[in-house]
Design an enzyme around this catalytic site. Structure first.
Site, PDB file in Angstrom:
ATOM      1  CB  CYS A  79       3.372  54.312  42.065  1.00 51.59           C
ATOM      2  SG  CYS A  79       3.886  52.801  41.004  1.00 51.59           S
ATOM      3  CG  HIS A 184       5.245  52.068  45.819  1.00 50.64           C
ATOM      4  ND1 HIS A 184       3.882  52.391  45.715  1.00 50.64           N
ATOM      5  CD2 HIS A 184       5.563  51.287  44.682  1.00 50.64           C
ATOM      6  CE1 HIS A 184       3.223  51.867  44.821  1.00 50.64           C
ATOM      7  NE2 HIS A 184       4.389  51.248  44.184  1.00 50.64           N
ATOM      8  CD  GLU A 186       3.328  53.453  49.355  1.00 49.23           C
ATOM      9  OE1 GLU A 186       2.958  52.922  48.252  1.00 49.23           O
ATOM     10  OE2 GLU A 186       4.311  54.418  49.053  1.00 49.23           O
TER      11      GLU A 186
END
Length: 204
Positions: A79, A184, A186
């Protein structure tokens, strides 16, 4: 071992948990010795480019990370962390980045149609532009999660994936041992975990 850089900016717990979920040995640290001893480094980031760049610079980690990358050690920005890999950003002024990848960071405003919301938040499909180990387990059209108002531009030679948000937007980049994801991983479910696993298993 993978070291996630702790410089006061980033979703560190989620990243650490996601790497642990794919079986990676991972730690969160700002200790240069630990970062130097790590096999790979993750540069996270959320928020404003200027603030993050100042925090990296004030700790001396900007030069340190550049030195580590030049040794051939895999380094991935996520990011805002990806945006910081570039030469400069035009987010509320003009600010220098790490300069590890050629290109600039520019506002989505004026690039995408006026009817689309900024920030760009949500799930979007990845379009694979060229093969790269980071995306070795990803298929064309699989979706990942984005949250951003700025994007990487002037970087065609490093783009490995784009997404469509009213216009083609840089989604992932790679240049030698330096990688970046605008989205992202995650927060991107099993698709994101496969990307993190691919990074963790890259041969150094």
């Amino acid at each position: 071992m993978i070291a996630i850089v702790d410089y006061g900016v980033g979703n560190l717990f989620s990243l650490k948990s996601s790497f642990s979920a794919v079986g990676a040995d991972v730690t969160v640290t700002s200790d240069r010795k630990v970062l130097r001893d790590a096999d790979k480094i993750i540069l996270p980031g959320v928020g404003a480019f200027k603030d993050a760049a100042m925090k990296l610079s004030s700790t001396g980690l900007s030069d340190f990370l550049c030195e580590e990358a030049k040794t051939g050690k895999p380094l991935m920005g996520i990011c805002l962390g990806m945006q910081m890999l570039f030469e400069k950003s035009y987010e509320y002024g003009e600010h220098s980045g790490l300069g590890l990848i050629k290109g600039t960071v520019r506002p989505l405003s004026g690039v995408i149609p006026g009817g689309l919301k900024i920030p760009h938040i949500g799930w979007n499909a990845l379009h694979i532009e060229r093969k790269n180990p980071l995306l070795s387990e990803i298929s064309e059209g699989e979706c990942v999660y984005f949250v951003h108002s700025y994007y990487a531009a002037d970087c065609s030679e490093s783009v490995i994936a784009t997404t469509e948000y009213g216009a083609p937007i840089t989604a992932a980049v790679a240049m030698d041992n330096v990688f970046g994801c605008q989205f992202h991983p995650e927060k991107s479910g099993t698709v994101g975990l496969r990307i993190l696993k691919a990074f963790a298993e890259m041969k150094v």
